[in-house]
Design a protein around this motif. Structure first.
Motif, PDB file in Angstrom:
ATOM      1  N   TYR A 132       4.241   6.071   1.427  1.00 46.74           N
ATOM      2  CA  TYR A 132       5.586   6.112   0.837  1.00 46.74           C
ATOM      3  C   TYR A 132       6.541   6.808   1.792  1.00 46.74           C
ATOM      4  O   TYR A 132       6.199   7.834   2.393  1.00 46.74           O
ATOM      5  CB  TYR A 132       5.536   6.862  -0.491  1.00 46.74           C
ATOM      6  CG  TYR A 132       6.882   7.159  -1.126  1.00 46.74           C
ATOM      7  CD1 TYR A 132       7.617   6.165  -1.752  1.00 46.74           C
ATOM      8  CD2 TYR A 132       7.394   8.463  -1.110  1.00 46.74           C
ATOM      9  CE1 TYR A 132       8.836   6.447  -2.352  1.00 46.74           C
ATOM     10  CE2 TYR A 132       8.609   8.751  -1.713  1.00 46.74           C
ATOM     11  CZ  TYR A 132       9.332   7.737  -2.322  1.00 46.74           C
ATOM     12  OH  TYR A 132      10.544   8.032  -2.913  1.00 46.74           O
ATOM     13  N   GLY A 135      13.611   8.382   0.555  1.00 45.61           N
ATOM     14  CA  GLY A 135      14.950   8.057   1.004  1.00 45.61           C
ATOM     15  C   GLY A 135      15.586   9.238   1.708  1.00 45.61           C
ATOM     16  O   GLY A 135      14.985  10.315   1.844  1.00 45.61           O
ATOM     17  N   CYS A 140      14.794   9.147  -4.074  1.00 47.16           N
ATOM     18  CA  CYS A 140      13.785   8.171  -4.454  1.00 47.16           C
ATOM     19  C   CYS A 140      14.010   6.871  -3.691  1.00 47.16           C
ATOM     20  O   CYS A 140      15.123   6.328  -3.682  1.00 47.16           O
ATOM     21  CB  CYS A 140      13.853   7.896  -5.954  1.00 47.16           C
ATOM     22  SG  CYS A 140      13.146   9.199  -6.984  1.00 47.16           S
ATOM     23  N   ALA A 141      12.971   6.373  -3.044  1.00 48.96           N
ATOM     24  CA  ALA A 141      13.043   5.097  -2.340  1.00 48.96           C
ATOM     25  C   ALA A 141      12.660   3.991  -3.314  1.00 48.96           C
ATOM     26  O   ALA A 141      11.566   4.005  -3.871  1.00 48.96           O
ATOM     27  CB  ALA A 141      12.108   5.095  -1.140  1.00 48.96           C
ATOM     28  N   ASP A 143      12.384   0.740  -2.700  1.00 49.35           N
ATOM     29  CA  ASP A 143      11.803  -0.449  -2.075  1.00 49.35           C
ATOM     30  C   ASP A 143      10.519  -0.866  -2.783  1.00 49.35           C
ATOM     31  O   ASP A 143       9.720  -0.034  -3.187  1.00 49.35           O
ATOM     32  CB  ASP A 143      11.457  -0.183  -0.607  1.00 49.35           C
ATOM     33  CG  ASP A 143      12.545   0.564   0.149  1.00 49.35           C
ATOM     34  OD1 ASP A 143      12.969   1.625  -0.347  1.00 49.35           O
ATOM     35  OD2 ASP A 143      12.932   0.108   1.223  1.00 49.35           O
ATOM     36  N   GLN A 146       6.805  -0.764   1.577  1.00 48.23           N
ATOM     37  CA  GLN A 146       7.205   0.012   2.750  1.00 48.23           C
ATOM     38  C   GLN A 146       6.043   0.051   3.728  1.00 48.23           C
ATOM     39  O   GLN A 146       4.915  -0.337   3.399  1.00 48.23           O
ATOM     40  CB  GLN A 146       7.570   1.454   2.370  1.00 48.23           C
ATOM     41  CG  GLN A 146       8.749   1.597   1.441  1.00 48.23           C
ATOM     42  CD  GLN A 146       9.028   3.061   1.161  1.00 48.23           C
ATOM     43  OE1 GLN A 146       8.142   3.892   1.110  1.00 48.23           O
ATOM     44  NE2 GLN A 146      10.306   3.372   0.993  1.00 48.23           N
ATOM     45  N   ARG A 153       5.593  -0.157  -4.718  1.00 47.42           N
ATOM     46  CA  ARG A 153       6.317   0.537  -5.779  1.00 47.42           C
ATOM     47  C   ARG A 153       5.615   0.386  -7.128  1.00 47.42           C
ATOM     48  O   ARG A 153       5.586   1.315  -7.939  1.00 47.42           O
ATOM     49  CB  ARG A 153       7.742  -0.019  -5.862  1.00 47.42           C
ATOM     50  CG  ARG A 153       8.499   0.431  -7.100  1.00 47.42           C
ATOM     51  CD  ARG A 153       9.901  -0.132  -7.145  1.00 47.42           C
ATOM     52  NE  ARG A 153      10.469   0.044  -8.468  1.00 47.42           N
ATOM     53  CZ  ARG A 153      11.751  -0.105  -8.751  1.00 47.42           C
ATOM     54  NH1 ARG A 153      12.599  -0.453  -7.803  1.00 47.42           N
ATOM     55  NH2 ARG A 153      12.190   0.078  -9.979  1.00 47.42           N
ATOM     56  N   THR A 165      14.339   8.764 -11.261  1.00 45.86           N
ATOM     57  CA  THR A 165      15.023   8.341 -10.030  1.00 45.86           C
ATOM     58  C   THR A 165      16.487   8.749  -9.982  1.00 45.86           C
ATOM     59  O   THR A 165      17.069   8.815  -8.906  1.00 45.86           O
ATOM     60  CB  THR A 165      14.924   6.814  -9.853  1.00 45.86           C
ATOM     61  OG1 THR A 165      15.512   6.154 -10.982  1.00 45.86           O
ATOM     62  CG2 THR A 165      13.469   6.391  -9.725  1.00 45.86           C
ATOM     63  N   CYS A 171      13.161  13.456  -7.662  1.00 49.40           N
ATOM     64  CA  CYS A 171      12.815  12.548  -6.551  1.00 49.40           C
ATOM     65  C   CYS A 171      12.079  13.273  -5.442  1.00 49.40           C
ATOM     66  O   CYS A 171      11.208  12.699  -4.777  1.00 49.40           O
ATOM     67  CB  CYS A 171      14.082  11.899  -5.988  1.00 49.40           C
ATOM     68  SG  CYS A 171      14.741  10.557  -7.015  1.00 49.40           S
TER      69      CYS A 171
END
Length: 301
Positions: A132, A135, A140-141, A143, A146, A153, A165, A171
């Protein structure tokens, strides 16, 4: 695929915990300078979720089949997943419901989760997700995939809750899996840990044998580390069965210093993924989420 050299490196890092420790972020997590919120049965709880195998196949694996006895834990012989496919099972584990989800699409629920009952009591938590990439500033990413597609996810349930999020501090508690070794060395482990292996290590894109080898390399150093095992319970489980036409029984084991072995290292009680929340709530005397956790059977100690 993840190389043997990479797995060995991670294993050594966990065993020796020699990684450099950066400054921690987000909610304070208990360390040797902080007081734990003691529970009735355990002070820490970790969940490790693997992917898509039937109970019979996993229990026949030499490593998985011997793990409960080797570590004086308990094989949960009547543990059922919640549904198919993967994602709603993960959401159920921390949300007490699938919220009607029946696929693996990107979702966002404005609902309470385990976070909302842990934090008011000062019980720290983290999601450790392999590969992971957070961001900017630890945001929180969102995507779906990744790091060359080995992170997903859908296997990181906290990302499916907007109540997480939308909160920058929360996050920051969703971190790469490599952070576990850092937190262990610093004696700064959170009290609730959700560990998500990548798509190779969890067996999703590889094989049962691959997942078995990875689990051995991951969990054995942890269970040999007294700083980790003391007053800790670890649930190793699978998100769902491979066969969609069976009862959705999945192999699950409880191990760790806080786990008391039952006769023959077997617990035949009927459990499911909602039992995770019920167990956490009972251990720390927390309110339930008002979902399926309210009537679920907590793990027996």
């Amino acid at each position: 695929m993840v190389s043997v050299k990479f797995i060995t490196a991670i294993t050594l890092a966990l065993a020796a915990t020699v990684s450099a420790a950066p400054a921690s972020h987000g909610h304070k997590t208990p360390s040797h300078h902080q007081k734990l919120v003691h529970g009735k049965y355990f002070d820490r709880f970790m969940i490790v979720v693997l992917e898509n195998q039937d109970y019979e196949a996993v229990v026949a694996d030499p490593y998985f089949g011997s793990l409960a006895k080797k570590h004086h834990g308990n094989l949960l012989t009547n543990y059922l997943a919640t549904t198919h496919p993967s994602e709603p099972n993960y959401i159920a584990m921390i949300g007490g419901s699938t919220f009607g989800n029946d696929d693996d699409s990107d979702v966002s629920y404005n609902e309470k989760s385990i976070v909302d009952i842990l934090e008011p009591r000062g019980i720290s938590w983290k999601e450790y997700a392999e590969d992971y990439i957070p961001g900017p500033n630890g945001d929180c990413a969102m995507d779906s995939a990744q790091s060359k597609n080995v992170y997903r996810r859908k296997h990181n349930p906290f990302i499916s809750f907007s109540t997480v999020t939308s909160n920058p501090a929360r996050c920051k508690n969703i971190v790469p899996g490599s952070q576990l070794a850092v937190d262990l060395k610093a004696k700064n482990l959170p009290q609730f840990m959700f560990y998500t292996p990548n798509m190779n290590n969890d067996g999703h894109d590889t094989t049962l044998a691959y997942a078995s080898n990875w689990t051995h390399s991951f969990i054995e150093p942890l269970l040999a580390n007294k700083d980790f095992t003391k007053d800790t319970a670890v649930l190793l489980t699978w998100d769902e069965s491979k066969n969609y036409s069976n009862t959705d029984q999945v192999w699950s084991v409880l191990v760790g210093g806080a786990v008391k072995a039952k006769r023959n290292n077997v617990d035949n009680t009927k459990y499911n993924h909602y039992s995770i929340l019920a167990t956490i709530e009972k251990n720390w005397k927390l309110h339930n989420l008002g979902q399926n956790d309210a009537n679920a059977t907590a793990f027996k100690w």
